[in-house]
Design a protein around this motif. Sequence first.
Motif, PDB file in Angstrom:
ATOM      1  N   TYR A   1    -131.029  53.893  -3.704  1.00 36.05           N
ATOM      2  CA  TYR A   1    -131.757  52.925  -4.534  1.00 36.05           C
ATOM      3  C   TYR A   1    -132.148  53.557  -5.867  1.00 36.05           C
ATOM      4  O   TYR A   1    -132.584  54.710  -5.909  1.00 36.05           O
ATOM      5  CB  TYR A   1    -133.054  52.471  -3.832  1.00 36.05           C
ATOM      6  CG  TYR A   1    -132.873  52.045  -2.396  1.00 36.05           C
ATOM      7  CD1 TYR A   1    -132.530  50.735  -2.068  1.00 36.05           C
ATOM      8  CD2 TYR A   1    -133.049  52.958  -1.352  1.00 36.05           C
ATOM      9  CE1 TYR A   1    -132.358  50.344  -0.745  1.00 36.05           C
ATOM     10  CE2 TYR A   1    -132.880  52.582  -0.026  1.00 36.05           C
ATOM     11  CZ  TYR A   1    -132.531  51.275   0.273  1.00 36.05           C
ATOM     12  OH  TYR A   1    -132.364  50.899   1.585  1.00 36.05           O
TER      13      TYR A   1
ATOM     14  N   LEU B   1    -135.664  46.488  -4.499  1.00 36.02           N
ATOM     15  CA  LEU B   1    -134.941  47.658  -3.988  1.00 36.02           C
ATOM     16  C   LEU B   1    -133.525  47.238  -3.605  1.00 36.02           C
ATOM     17  O   LEU B   1    -133.272  46.811  -2.487  1.00 36.02           O
ATOM     18  CB  LEU B   1    -135.654  48.227  -2.756  1.00 36.02           C
ATOM     19  CG  LEU B   1    -136.834  49.159  -2.991  1.00 36.02           C
ATOM     20  CD1 LEU B   1    -137.486  49.521  -1.671  1.00 36.02           C
ATOM     21  CD2 LEU B   1    -136.421  50.431  -3.727  1.00 36.02           C
ATOM     22  N   LYS B   2    -132.610  47.348  -4.555  1.00 39.71           N
ATOM     23  CA  LYS B   2    -131.231  46.906  -4.285  1.00 39.71           C
ATOM     24  C   LYS B   2    -130.375  48.109  -3.906  1.00 39.71           C
ATOM     25  O   LYS B   2    -130.243  49.047  -4.696  1.00 39.71           O
ATOM     26  CB  LYS B   2    -130.654  46.231  -5.534  1.00 39.71           C
ATOM     27  CG  LYS B   2    -131.307  44.889  -5.843  1.00 39.71           C
ATOM     28  CD  LYS B   2    -130.505  44.132  -6.903  1.00 39.71           C
ATOM     29  CE  LYS B   2    -130.996  42.705  -7.080  1.00 39.71           C
ATOM     30  NZ  LYS B   2    -132.389  42.622  -7.513  1.00 39.71           N
ATOM     31  N   PRO B   3    -129.768  48.092  -2.702  1.00 39.05           N
ATOM     32  CA  PRO B   3    -128.938  49.235  -2.298  1.00 39.05           C
ATOM     33  C   PRO B   3    -127.673  49.327  -3.154  1.00 39.05           C
ATOM     34  O   PRO B   3    -127.103  48.311  -3.551  1.00 39.05           O
ATOM     35  CB  PRO B   3    -128.575  48.939  -0.839  1.00 39.05           C
ATOM     36  CG  PRO B   3    -129.223  47.661  -0.482  1.00 39.05           C
ATOM     37  CD  PRO B   3    -129.802  47.034  -1.688  1.00 39.05           C
TER      38      PRO B   3
ATOM     39  N   TYR C   1    -133.459  58.142  -8.382  1.00 38.19           N
ATOM     40  CA  TYR C   1    -132.856  57.492  -7.211  1.00 38.19           C
ATOM     41  C   TYR C   1    -133.442  58.047  -5.918  1.00 38.19           C
ATOM     42  O   TYR C   1    -133.821  59.219  -5.849  1.00 38.19           O
ATOM     43  CB  TYR C   1    -131.338  57.739  -7.193  1.00 38.19           C
ATOM     44  CG  TYR C   1    -130.603  57.108  -8.355  1.00 38.19           C
ATOM     45  CD1 TYR C   1    -129.902  55.916  -8.202  1.00 38.19           C
ATOM     46  CD2 TYR C   1    -130.613  57.709  -9.617  1.00 38.19           C
ATOM     47  CE1 TYR C   1    -129.228  55.331  -9.270  1.00 38.19           C
ATOM     48  CE2 TYR C   1    -129.947  57.132 -10.692  1.00 38.19           C
ATOM     49  CZ  TYR C   1    -129.257  55.941 -10.512  1.00 38.19           C
ATOM     50  OH  TYR C   1    -128.598  55.368 -11.570  1.00 38.19           O
TER      51      TYR C   1
END
Length: 723
Positions: free
Chosen positions: A577, A594-596, A610
């Motif tokens: 992330y 929180l975008k993977p 990150y």
Amino acid sequence: MPFPHIGQQHVGGGPMQGLVEEFQSLSVGSIPGSLDSGIDAKSLPRPLDGDEEPRILESYPLNCHLRFLRLTTHTIPSSQSLLARWHLPLGAVVTPLAEVPEGEEVPIVNFGTAGVVRCRRCRTYINPYVTFTDAGRKWRCNLCSLLNDVPGEYYCALDATGRRLDIDQRPELSKGSVEFVAPTEYMSSLSQPQMMVVADLDDVFLPLPDDLLVNLSDSRHVVDAFLDSLPSMFQNSANVESASGPALKAAFMVMSQLGGKLLVFQSTLPSLGIGRLRLRGDDPRVYGTDKEHTLRIPEDPFYKQMAAEFTKHQIAVDIFAFSEKYSDIASLGSLAKYTGGQVYHYPAFQAATHHEKLRYELARDLRRETAWEAVMRIRCGKGVRFTTYHGHFMLRSTDLLALPAVDCDKSFAMQLSLEDTLMTTQTVYFQVALLYTSSSGERRIRVHTAAAPVVTDLSEMYRQADTGAIVSVLSRLAVENTLSHKLEDARQLMQLKLVKSLKEYRTLYAVQHRLGGRFIFPDSLKFLPLYILSLCKSAALRGGYADVPLDERCATGYSMMILPIRRMLKLLYPGLYRIDEILTKGTDNLDESLKPLALTSQCLDARGLYIYDDGISFVIWLGRMLSPDIVNSILGVDLSSFPDLSRVQLYEQDNNISRRMMRILKALREKNRSSYQLCRIIRHGEQPREGFLLLNNLIEDQTPGSSTYADWILQIYRQSQSS
């Protein structure tokens, strides 16, 4: 050819079905100006949302929830010849005590003096799939079809459709999971605690065998005082030898009358008395030879023999290993393997760094819901049977798993086979039964029941495939394979299963469709190639001598044998992330923000911060051009004055950026309560730490001896093309 892309094809199935088959395809074309086939890496499928549970409960609402039982494909092949074309495991993953959300507790059923209602032939417990006849006086077993009498006190009239009138008041007839109270008494009497010193290592005897154990609530102050004094008791001792074997024998003598759980804290190689181990070390010359696997199995039979004794007396063993140097986890871990326990590994343990992780995981180990003195059996309907079991247990008969203790963090995998050439039923039923003693001393039977359809069509088996369950079974098979073969052989075996399966799928459609330069795969298995690549790159399987320390390899293997599906997939394809923007601007919805990201260094921007999260540890990567204000706010120090980041601890500082950072870490930890992620901070370009903590774990990139994700797909595609 155009630059490759993924497309969805809607294609008619075989003559047996009028359903629309949906498969995905990947064009494999040549990139302009190049002779090689190419694949657009951005278009490759990635499991960024983690585990996707199949939607089975819609068609089988009476089945137990998938958190308790998942099949590798929610179908049973109708014949041996059909099964032979399914090259993936046919089996199940069972987590009998999986944690349930609040308000969804498993209902408890007490039949009182009448006793639990079971089939008199196959011993199946009454469940939602049984049917009642003869005005409610008889019930037919769904597993073996025997007609049983309904006990007088359990009788109820039927309605016009043959359903019992009280069905909604009876959880055992309306819910896929129930817990029956089994009528037995269990008493124990305990006394005051004392410390035991064993002087003779070869002839261990107990000074006071009858009253060494105490009831904690009665003697809490004495136990606390003893624990407080432990650190100072031996602080002046110069002896660094370890007599683990004699200590295990003494603990066994104390506990053998009662059973329970033994926690072993080991910080050096056992070196004295029975069970002493030599520094057999990790010999680079052995790798790639037929002797390679011997490094990964116990050297001394003492530990397995001890485990058998522990299991017989209902004692589970958990190993906490702390050593910086080799401590033969392969041997020590077998104590956990055969007693239903687990191995916790804290390499190069430092109290300042690891204390929070150890405190959390020890507390979890002691507090989580645990079933004691348990045995588990999985029954299945006519025509199928379970043939192999994979996990931490002792097999007591062909199908009875002995589990001195089992808890919500343990899963078991098993494989099925067909008993006859052809199946004669339309549906196969499964029933998991776990007989155990609860922590309150009550004898219980937890029962999970599920049904699956028998199918005649291979495409239906693919459509109902469950990637998470398949990967969980394959991971256990791969780890077991490394105990008798080379690592390279285990990786080859996984690749072979994948290729055979995709080749078989291709032949289903090659007759009707011109597939040309397209790589086709079932929608249900679109992530399988990536997960198998990840498995081959995991600490348990990757590389050879120089790639993973032997103890870490063995500890990872022991963990993979017990992990529930969601945790297994997280370990294989961790989350990555980017959070610098969330830290500076804040967010109302953390989950959405929180975008993977894909696990490749191409996703790392030098201006960013990150977090990499594999469920066991956090790696926090600070980009070279990241704003110094962010770094200072988080660390509370100027980075330039702190050359060694391995010793930096993250604490909440008095500023918004730091508070947001701690909130993000807390949110990620709450998604997985079974372990505590230790924070490791690394700087962009900081070698060797950046390499072994992060870059080697970005599994879509090339690492020594392994390919990129795009190259792997090309390799699998070419192999599934060849005849």
